[in-house]
Design a protein around this motif. Structure first.
Motif, PDB file in Angstrom:
ATOM      1  N   GLU A 221     -12.464  -1.348  -1.114  1.00  0.00           N
ATOM      2  CA  GLU A 221     -13.165  -1.040  -2.371  1.00  0.00           C
ATOM      3  C   GLU A 221     -12.246  -0.348  -3.375  1.00  0.00           C
ATOM      4  O   GLU A 221     -12.722   0.140  -4.409  1.00  0.00           O
ATOM      5  N   LEU A 222     -10.956  -0.307  -3.061  1.00  0.00           N
ATOM      6  CA  LEU A 222      -9.993   0.357  -3.947  1.00  0.00           C
ATOM      7  C   LEU A 222      -8.880  -0.620  -4.302  1.00  0.00           C
ATOM      8  O   LEU A 222      -7.775  -0.568  -3.761  1.00  0.00           O
ATOM      9  N   PRO A 223      -9.143  -1.522  -5.246  1.00  0.00           N
ATOM     10  CA  PRO A 223      -8.144  -2.541  -5.577  1.00  0.00           C
ATOM     11  C   PRO A 223      -6.866  -1.990  -6.179  1.00  0.00           C
ATOM     12  O   PRO A 223      -5.835  -2.667  -6.158  1.00  0.00           O
ATOM     13  N   SER A 224      -6.904  -0.771  -6.710  1.00  0.00           N
ATOM     14  CA  SER A 224      -5.685  -0.217  -7.319  1.00  0.00           C
ATOM     15  C   SER A 224      -4.659   0.196  -6.268  1.00  0.00           C
ATOM     16  O   SER A 224      -3.464   0.303  -6.558  1.00  0.00           O
ATOM     17  N   ILE A 225      -5.098   0.450  -5.020  1.00  0.00           N
ATOM     18  CA  ILE A 225      -4.183   0.884  -3.956  1.00  0.00           C
ATOM     19  C   ILE A 225      -3.355  -0.302  -3.488  1.00  0.00           C
ATOM     20  O   ILE A 225      -3.866  -1.251  -2.898  1.00  0.00           O
ATOM     21  N   GLU A 226      -2.052  -0.239  -3.740  1.00  0.00           N
ATOM     22  CA  GLU A 226      -1.148  -1.313  -3.340  1.00  0.00           C
ATOM     23  C   GLU A 226      -0.391  -1.004  -2.056  1.00  0.00           C
ATOM     24  O   GLU A 226       0.045  -1.914  -1.346  1.00  0.00           O
ATOM     25  N   THR A 227      -0.208   0.285  -1.774  1.00  0.00           N
ATOM     26  CA  THR A 227       0.558   0.706  -0.603  1.00  0.00           C
ATOM     27  C   THR A 227      -0.152   1.880   0.069  1.00  0.00           C
ATOM     28  O   THR A 227      -0.671   2.776  -0.623  1.00  0.00           O
ATOM     29  N   VAL A 228      -0.166   1.872   1.408  1.00  0.00           N
ATOM     30  CA  VAL A 228      -0.664   3.010   2.178  1.00  0.00           C
ATOM     31  C   VAL A 228       0.469   3.482   3.086  1.00  0.00           C
ATOM     32  O   VAL A 228       0.977   2.711   3.906  1.00  0.00           O
ATOM     33  N   VAL A 229       0.877   4.730   2.910  1.00  0.00           N
ATOM     34  CA  VAL A 229       1.933   5.330   3.728  1.00  0.00           C
ATOM     35  C   VAL A 229       1.254   6.207   4.775  1.00  0.00           C
ATOM     36  O   VAL A 229       0.434   7.064   4.432  1.00  0.00           O
ATOM     37  N   VAL A 230       1.589   5.990   6.054  1.00  0.00           N
ATOM     38  CA  VAL A 230       0.871   6.642   7.147  1.00  0.00           C
ATOM     39  C   VAL A 230       1.820   7.539   7.947  1.00  0.00           C
ATOM     40  O   VAL A 230       2.830   7.072   8.491  1.00  0.00           O
ATOM     41  N   VAL A 231       1.491   8.820   8.030  1.00  0.00           N
ATOM     42  CA  VAL A 231       2.258   9.767   8.840  1.00  0.00           C
ATOM     43  C   VAL A 231       1.803   9.656  10.290  1.00  0.00           C
ATOM     44  O   VAL A 231       0.602   9.735  10.578  1.00  0.00           O
ATOM     45  N   LYS A 232       2.744   9.491  11.204  1.00  0.00           N
ATOM     46  CA  LYS A 232       2.414   9.465  12.631  1.00  0.00           C
ATOM     47  C   LYS A 232       2.283  10.915  13.089  1.00  0.00           C
ATOM     48  O   LYS A 232       3.260  11.578  13.449  1.00  0.00           O
ATOM     49  N   ASN A 233       1.052  11.400  13.079  1.00  0.00           N
ATOM     50  CA  ASN A 233       0.791  12.816  13.333  1.00  0.00           C
ATOM     51  C   ASN A 233       0.275  13.071  14.737  1.00  0.00           C
ATOM     52  O   ASN A 233       0.767  13.950  15.443  1.00  0.00           O
ATOM     53  N   THR A 234      -0.708  12.286  15.191  1.00  0.00           N
ATOM     54  CA  THR A 234      -1.293  12.498  16.511  1.00  0.00           C
ATOM     55  C   THR A 234      -0.887  11.431  17.516  1.00  0.00           C
ATOM     56  O   THR A 234      -1.058  11.614  18.722  1.00  0.00           O
ATOM     57  N   GLY A 235      -0.370  10.302  17.025  1.00  0.00           N
ATOM     58  CA  GLY A 235       0.072   9.243  17.928  1.00  0.00           C
ATOM     59  C   GLY A 235      -1.027   8.348  18.445  1.00  0.00           C
ATOM     60  O   GLY A 235      -0.813   7.549  19.360  1.00  0.00           O
ATOM     61  N   GLY A 236      -2.212   8.446  17.843  1.00  0.00           N
ATOM     62  CA  GLY A 236      -3.320   7.609  18.282  1.00  0.00           C
ATOM     63  C   GLY A 236      -3.188   6.180  17.770  1.00  0.00           C
ATOM     64  O   GLY A 236      -2.390   5.886  16.872  1.00  0.00           O
ATOM     65  N   GLU A 237      -4.002   5.297  18.331  1.00  0.00           N
ATOM     66  CA  GLU A 237      -4.007   3.901  17.902  1.00  0.00           C
ATOM     67  C   GLU A 237      -4.451   3.822  16.445  1.00  0.00           C
ATOM     68  O   GLU A 237      -5.445   4.429  16.052  1.00  0.00           O
ATOM     69  N   THR A 238      -3.693   3.076  15.656  1.00  0.00           N
ATOM     70  CA  THR A 238      -3.908   3.081  14.201  1.00  0.00           C
ATOM     71  C   THR A 238      -3.869   1.663  13.641  1.00  0.00           C
ATOM     72  O   THR A 238      -2.896   0.941  13.858  1.00  0.00           O
TER      73      THR A 238
END
Length: 488
Positions: A221-238
């Motif tokens: 629902e957020l068409p303006s978001i072109e990139t998502v940067v994800v910090v590996k913080n807990t190491g869970g399945e993502t």
């Protein structure tokens, strides 16, 4: 309070607090007043006589690529412009100038995770990571004026993300990590964010919340978001979407090492931050660069009497609120101070964790909220009594009025009756502290924020606008550098 000092029995402590509550004022300790950065009350008259000159002097403590030609432009009031014509960069002021001055090895943050993990990040460490993340954002098409959303727990990467945005002129929009994905969606949509920086998961009191998986549901629902940067913080399945999502550490590894700080106009937007919505729908407050940095740097230095070579500062707020923006990130870093950052709650893994960390890191200045102080009162004085708090020399309160009994408990149990307390009033819209005691000058009164900071023109008026000695409306009669510029 020294470690192992037995606290008074509850009834004895109540009696001592009752006796302290009978005192009208609390003078700063003589030794503190003698060494205080501001100890002469004439500073108030000096600032009131020429507030523009006062703020100009403090703006001069920052690094500017080009100096301003006008301190305050009031031609389009109430849309004021501060330090018009000047250019600077927030990231440069927080990092580069300290590294260039030879202080790169100074610890910027002692970070402590909920489960006891520890990381010390120096100014040079931050400088390195900020440049790489800034380049990674540029590689993904982010430039001046593009909004970057940040939805992270209290981990060092949140500071790196904010300063990387500031480095390239991309306003950041930080969302408190405790808010729901719907709150993220609302704030990203309103600001038309181009990138979202988040984490795989976040921890709270021993439990792990899958942050990225929850955010995934609203990204469509957020068409303006072109990139998502994800910090590996807990190491869970993502869940990761190819072409859109990238791991934070991989983005840094792939990016160039050097990213010169952009020369930005003093009025260039630094960040958007939405208010809590306690009085109405959340509003996107826009803060710009030159004035905000000036006000935050000066109040951090003088309200907390900070000496970067000696002090360890801990503001226990979350970076997702304005207190965290101003007094965890920008203020301490501009002043070259060492700070503490804690990921968890004040009662996990034990109700003494705050005081354990104060002792471990040698915290000298501690800034927290009255709600937290009242919780500590309820848990009892035995918890802080387990730890050596003798290095504390100044305490602060923020976020709401503090009742006199909580103030006196803070003074007695945490400060050992030897620490001035700065009870500060300000809010998201003001950008920085507005009303506060100056700790080397004021004889403080429990429950009172005392006086406007030098250069701030505040008054209490009645319904007709006349000044009154009694209760009334708080008004700010002159513009100040850190004031909001508009609603985003």
């Amino acid at each position: 309070m020294d470690a192992g000092t037995a606290p008074p029995a509850p009834e004895g402590l109540e009696r001592e607090i009752a006796e302290l509550l009978e005192r009208e004022r609390f003078d700063p300790p003589a030794e503190f007043a003698e060494r205080a950065l501001l100890s002469d009350p004439k500073v108030f008259q000096e600032a009131a006589a020429d507030p523009e000159a006062w703020w100009e002097r403090h703006a001069g403590d920052l690094h500017w690529f080009e100096r301003w030609h006008t301190v305050l432009d009031e031609s389009e009031a109430p849309f004021y412009r501060w330090f018009d014509g000047g250019t600077l960069n927030a990231s440069y002021n927080c990092l580069d100038r300290h590294v260039e001055a030879g202080d790169g090895d100074r610890v910027a943050f002692h970070w402590r995770g909920e489960e006891g993990e520890e990381r010390d990040l120096t100014y040079a460490d931050l400088h390195r990571d900020v440049q790489r993340l800034a380049n990674a954002l540029k590689d993904r098409g982010v430039g001046r004026g593009d909004v970057v959303g940040i939805y992270l727990p209290m981990i060092p990467e949140v500071v790196v993300a904010m300063l990387a945005c500031a480095r390239i002129g991309a306003p950041h929009n930080v969302v408190f990590g405790g808010f729901s994905p719907d709150s993220v969606k609302e704030r990203m949509r309103f600001s038309e964010a181009k990138v979202l920086i988040t984490a795989d998961g976040a921890r709270r009191k021993g439990k792990v919340a899958p942050v990225k998986a929850a955010v995934e549901e609203i990204l469509a629902e957020l068409p303006s978001i072109e990139t998502v940067v994800v910090v590996k913080n807990t190491g869970g399945e993502t869940p990761m979407t190819e072409g859109r999502d990238v791991w934070f550490h991989e983005a840094l590894e792939a990016a160039g090492a050097e990213c010169p700080a952009e020369r930005l106009d003093a009025e260039h937007p630094l960040y958007v931050l939405y208010t809590s919505g306690s009085t109405a729908k959340p509003k996107g407050i826009l803060h710009t660069t030159g004035g905000y940095l000036t006000g935050v740097a000066a109040t951090t230095k003088y309200v907390f009497d900070l000496r970067p070579e000696e002090d360890v500062f801990w503001c226990s707020a979350d970076v997702g609120w304005v207190t965290g923006h101003s007094y965890i990130v920008y203020g301490p870093l501009m002043n070259g101070v060492t700070s503490v950052m804690y990921e968890g709650a004040p009662d996990y893994p034990g109700k003494d964790i705050w005081w354990e960390l104060c002792a471990r890191y040698g915290v000298t200045v501690f800034y927290t909220a009255p709600t937290a102080i009242r919780s500590c009162m309820k848990w009892g004085a035995a918890h802080p009594a387990k730890h050596d708090l003798s290095k504390l020399r100044l305490l602060g309160s923020v976020g709401e009025p503090i009742n006199p009994k909580a103030w006196v408990w803070y003074h007695k149990v945490i400060g050992g009756e030897g620490c001035p307390i700065v009870d500060t009033w300000w809010q998201t819209e003001t950008g920085h502290i507005m009303i506060t005691p100056l700790p080397g000058i004021a004889a403080t009164k429990p429950g009172s924020a005392m006086s406007p900071f030098p250069g701030i023109d505040a008054a209490v008026v009645d319904e007709q606008g006349n000044e009154t000695e009694g209760q009334g409306l708080l008004v700010l009669r002159r513009p100040w550098p850190g004031m909001l510029r508009t609603l985003y």
